[in-house]
Write an enzyme that holds these catalytic residues in place. Structure first.
Site, short mmCIF file in Angstrom:
data_model
loop_
_atom_site.label_atom_id
_atom_site.label_comp_id
_atom_site.label_asym_id
_atom_site.label_seq_id
_atom_site.Cartn_x
_atom_site.Cartn_y
_atom_site.Cartn_z
N THR A 124 54.88 -6.81 -18.17
CA THR A 124 55.40 -5.44 -18.15
C THR A 124 56.15 -5.22 -16.84
OG1 THR A 124 53.55 -4.71 -19.48
CG2 THR A 124 54.74 -3.00 -18.25
N PHE A 155 52.53 -5.35 -26.47
CA PHE A 155 51.83 -4.08 -26.69
C PHE A 155 50.35 -4.28 -27.02
CE2 PHE A 155 56.30 -3.50 -27.74
CZ PHE A 155 56.62 -2.41 -26.95
N ARG A 157 46.32 -4.63 -27.00
CA ARG A 157 45.23 -3.99 -26.24
C ARG A 157 44.15 -5.03 -26.04
NH1 ARG A 157 43.94 -0.09 -30.93
NH2 ARG A 157 44.71 -2.00 -31.89
N ASN A 231 53.42 3.18 -22.84
CA ASN A 231 52.17 3.30 -22.10
C ASN A 231 52.04 4.68 -21.46
OD1 ASN A 231 51.17 0.85 -22.78
ND2 ASN A 231 51.22 -0.04 -20.75
N PHE A 272 44.21 7.94 -29.80
CA PHE A 272 44.36 8.25 -28.36
C PHE A 272 44.13 9.72 -28.05
CE2 PHE A 272 45.27 4.43 -25.97
CZ PHE A 272 45.19 3.55 -27.02
N CYS A 283 46.50 -1.70 -17.17
CA CYS A 283 47.86 -1.31 -17.57
C CYS A 283 48.20 0.15 -17.31
CB CYS A 283 48.07 -1.65 -19.04
SG CYS A 283 48.12 -3.43 -19.31
N LYS A 286 48.66 1.52 -13.54
CA LYS A 286 49.80 0.96 -12.81
C LYS A 286 51.13 1.24 -13.52
CE LYS A 286 50.23 -3.82 -14.55
NZ LYS A 286 51.33 -3.57 -15.48
P1 NAD Z 1 46.22 -11.62 -15.65
O1 NAD Z 1 46.06 -11.29 -14.22
O2 NAD Z 1 45.04 -11.62 -16.56
O3 NAD Z 1 46.90 -13.07 -15.78
C1 NAD Z 1 48.00 -13.50 -15.02
C2 NAD Z 1 47.90 -15.03 -14.89
O4 NAD Z 1 49.11 -15.50 -14.29
C3 NAD Z 1 46.74 -15.48 -13.99
O5 NAD Z 1 45.93 -16.41 -14.69
C4 NAD Z 1 47.45 -16.13 -12.79
O6 NAD Z 1 46.74 -17.22 -12.24
C5 NAD Z 1 48.77 -16.59 -13.43
N1 NAD Z 1 49.84 -16.80 -12.44
C6 NAD Z 1 50.22 -16.01 -11.41
N2 NAD Z 1 51.23 -16.57 -10.73
C7 NAD Z 1 51.52 -17.75 -11.36
C8 NAD Z 1 52.48 -18.80 -11.12
N3 NAD Z 1 53.33 -18.75 -10.11
N4 NAD Z 1 52.47 -19.85 -11.95
C9 NAD Z 1 51.60 -19.91 -12.99
N5 NAD Z 1 50.68 -18.96 -13.26
C10 NAD Z 1 50.64 -17.89 -12.45
O7 NAD Z 1 47.33 -10.62 -16.18
P2 NAD Z 1 47.49 -10.02 -17.67
O8 NAD Z 1 46.51 -8.93 -17.88
O9 NAD Z 1 47.58 -11.13 -18.65
O10 NAD Z 1 48.92 -9.30 -17.54
C11 NAD Z 1 50.10 -10.06 -17.46
C12 NAD Z 1 51.28 -9.13 -17.67
O11 NAD Z 1 51.24 -8.58 -18.99
C13 NAD Z 1 51.31 -7.92 -16.73
O12 NAD Z 1 52.65 -7.60 -16.46
C14 NAD Z 1 50.70 -6.82 -17.56
O13 NAD Z 1 51.13 -5.54 -17.17
C15 NAD Z 1 51.22 -7.16 -18.93
N6 NAD Z 1 50.40 -6.67 -20.04
C16 NAD Z 1 49.05 -6.73 -19.96
C17 NAD Z 1 48.28 -6.30 -21.03
C18 NAD Z 1 46.78 -6.33 -20.97
O14 NAD Z 1 46.16 -5.72 -21.82
N7 NAD Z 1 46.17 -7.01 -20.02
C19 NAD Z 1 48.91 -5.83 -22.19
C20 NAD Z 1 50.30 -5.81 -22.25
C21 NAD Z 1 51.04 -6.23 -21.16
C1 UDX Z 2 46.88 -0.49 -23.17
C2 UDX Z 2 47.84 -0.16 -24.31
O1 UDX Z 2 47.15 0.50 -25.37
C3 UDX Z 2 48.50 -1.42 -24.83
O2 UDX Z 2 49.47 -1.11 -25.83
C4 UDX Z 2 49.18 -2.11 -23.67
O3 UDX Z 2 49.78 -3.32 -24.11
C5 UDX Z 2 48.20 -2.39 -22.55
O4 UDX Z 2 47.57 -1.16 -22.14
P1 UDX Z 2 44.42 -1.48 -22.96
O5 UDX Z 2 44.55 -1.11 -21.52
O6 UDX Z 2 43.94 -2.84 -23.33
O7 UDX Z 2 45.84 -1.30 -23.69
O8 UDX Z 2 43.43 -0.46 -23.66
P2 UDX Z 2 43.53 0.94 -24.45
O9 UDX Z 2 42.79 0.81 -25.72
O10 UDX Z 2 44.92 1.43 -24.54
O11 UDX Z 2 42.70 1.90 -23.48
C6 UDX Z 2 43.14 2.17 -22.16
C7 UDX Z 2 42.20 3.15 -21.50
O12 UDX Z 2 42.30 4.44 -22.11
C8 UDX Z 2 40.72 2.76 -21.60
O13 UDX Z 2 40.09 3.07 -20.37
C9 UDX Z 2 40.18 3.63 -22.71
O14 UDX Z 2 38.80 3.89 -22.59
C10 UDX Z 2 41.02 4.89 -22.50
N1 UDX Z 2 41.17 5.71 -23.72
C11 UDX Z 2 41.83 5.21 -24.79
C12 UDX Z 2 40.65 7.00 -23.73
O15 UDX Z 2 40.06 7.46 -22.76
N2 UDX Z 2 40.84 7.76 -24.86
C13 UDX Z 2 41.51 7.30 -25.96
O16 UDX Z 2 41.63 8.05 -26.93
C14 UDX Z 2 42.02 5.98 -25.93
#
Ligand code: NAD
Ligand code: UDX
Length: 471
Positions: A124, A155, A157, A231, A272, A283, A286
């Protein structure tokens, strides 16, 4: 041309690892790269570093065949047609996203490119990151003909990540030319054509052969904004219902009825609208800040997002005050805390409201015994080791002899708890529920003093209603 695409996914976190496993299940050959050697070793040896439904099965099915793990980025890039970047983009100074991990990866990719690659921005990121990636590649001497950069926001979760990835509401592809868009159409072809859903053993979910996933092609800037705006909108929905919940409480209304009544309007929808402790996770906090920062940079007023954040912060204070209001003094009080993860079905504790509230209660001198089905190990890394912070291995042990029980995460296991057994375990039958998991009437019939969010508290027959502590 083969329908299968050779793919490299950089980052094996919640997004990278899920994407790698799902792309492998869709029939592609995937190399997943991480610079965390311990993590790669664990993955190569059959371990699964995150708690996510269906992930262990998919990795077991494809490990060593359709999906392999390595720390060697250059080799992985060389062998791939599409290179997905899925590293972290945490909150940096002044709310802006810290894109240094993305830049570091792009510089490494630049050194490895020897033939045409489609670089896929999966993390993201703020608008114009696509342009910056392009610029960094040029600065490292890579010619225009050797790459395209496509924005393909994710997208999913946490907790439902695999189903979300394989059965998406939509797939967004921001591309500046047809050549690169076509590669992404091939990548997602098994989902958009429906073949994946007809495949034996495919992960079930809302899409089907008849109703396959939809893919939307846009400009790169639009794709980047779609992710931030989605988001921010969802976070806004949560803050809105939480603000209304506080009003509901002040006027003897019921937020669950109100949310149901609002959600039945098809223009609004029921999702939601769950009032509680506010949103947490890696997510929403930030991304709301980063989107606000982007708007400010462009001189556009999105002050609305600052209000969304403030309401979210206030929600934790409101809950803390409910605990104080129900228990009077906190020093030395024994509290059972059910939930540490930022929401149910995950082991992730990043920006978890539960952890934040526990820290505040510890500071106030309370003695906490916490239980979470999946997040206890991770929580121990961030909660200070202290004599007044303990852990139990089931909810009833956590509740044993406690002065009150707090619900901090919406795990299904907590919603299905044996209330009579819980009542017997507690020293006083007091539950303060930050997730509205129970019905007040049921709690009353089980003899609890029950305080929740946006609903009137009910008090154990022998207790009077306390005066409110001002917020
Ligand atoms: P995360 O911290 O779980 O994973 C990131 C990984 O990247 C780590 O394992 C780290 O070691 C690796 N990394 C960092 N620098 C590196 C490099 N130079 N070479 C190789 N590997 C490297 O992060 P995440 O939760 O998977 O999120 C990743 C991205 O996706 C973020 O931008 C986040 O906002 C976005 N995103 C997250 C979610 C979610 O639910 N977690 C959903 C949608 C989008
Ligand atoms: C979110 C987005 O939903 C997802 O599309 C994106 O890719 C990553 O960020 P996630 O953070 O995994 O996903 O969880 P989500 O189910 O969206 O919940 C986020 C937070 O909102 C949690 O703390 C949850 O408890 C809270 N929440 C969610 C509420 O308080 N009320 C709601 O009705 C829904």
């Amino acid at each position: 041309m083969s329908k299968s695409v050779s793919i490299c996914v950089i980052g094996s976190g919640y997004v990278g690892l899920v994407a790698a496993a799902c792309l492998a299940d869709m029939g592609h050959r995937v190399i997943c790269v991480d610079n965390d050697e311990a993590r790669v070793k664990q993955l190569c040896e059959g371990g699964v570093p995150i708690f996510e439904e269906h992930l262990p099965e998919l990795l077991a099915k494809h490990r060593g065949a359709n999906v392999t793990f390595t720390t060697r980025l250059a080799e992985a890039v060389e062998q791939s047609e599409a290179v997905f970047i899925a590293v972290g983009t945490p909150q940096g100074d002044e709310g802006a996203a810290d894109l240094s991990y993305v830049e570091a990866v792009v510089a490494e990719i630049a050194r490895a490119i020897k033939s045409y690659k489609v670089i896929v921005e999966k993390s993201t990121v703020p608008v114009y990151t696509n342009d910056w990636i392009r610029r960094v590649l040029h600065r490292h001497g890579v010619d225009n003909e050797q790459f395209d950069v496509v924005s393909n926001p994710e997208f999913l979760r946490e907790g439902t990540a695999i189903v979300d990835f394989l059965h998406p509401d939509r797939i967004v592809v921001g591309a500046s030319n047809e050549r690169s868009a076509e590669v992404l159409r091939r990548v997602y072809g098994p989902l958009t054509g429906g073949a994946y859903y007809a495949q034996p053993g495919s992960v079930p979910g809302p899409c089907s052969k008849e109703k396959p996933a939809r893919l939307l092609v846009t400009s790169t800037q639009s794709a980047e904004i779609i992710k931030h705006a989605s988001n921010a909108f969802l976070a806004m929905k949560i803050s809105f219902i939480n603000a209304v919940a506080n009003l509901a409480e002040a006027v003897d209304a019921d937020i669950e009825d109100i949310a149901a009544g609002i959600g039945l309007d098809s223009r609004i929808g029921p999702k939601f609208l769950r009032a509680g402790l506010g949103y947490g996770g890696s997510c929403f906090p930030k991304d709301v800040a980063a989107f606000h920062w982007v708007a400010q940079e462009r001189g556009v007023n999105l002050q609305l997002l600052e209000e969304v954040r403030k309401i979210n912060d206030t929600q934790r204070e409101v809950f803390f005050n409910k605990v104080r209001s129900a228990l009077w003094t906190l020093r030395g009080k024994r509290l059972a805390a059910l939930g540490l993860a930022f929401k149910g079905d995950t082991d992730d504790i990043r920006e978890s409201p539960a952890v934040e509230i526990i820290k505040k209660l510890l500071q106030a001198g309370a003695v906490i015994t916490a239980y979470d089905p999946a997040a206890m190990e991770r929580a121990k890394e961030v909660l200070p080791p202290a004599a007044n912070m303990k852990y139990a291995d089931d909810p009833y042990k956590a509740a044993k002899d406690a002065d009150a029980l707090l619900i901090l995460t919406d795990w299904k296991e907590f919603a299905a708890i044996d209330l009579a057994r819980l009542n017997r375990a507690l020293r006083f039958p007091i539950i303060i529920d930050g997730r509205n998991l129970y019905k007040p009437a049921e709690m009353q019939s089980h003899g609890f003093t029950y305080v929740s969010v946006g609903r009137q508290a009910s008090y154990h027959a022998q207790e009077g209603k306390p005066r409110k502590v001002p917020v």
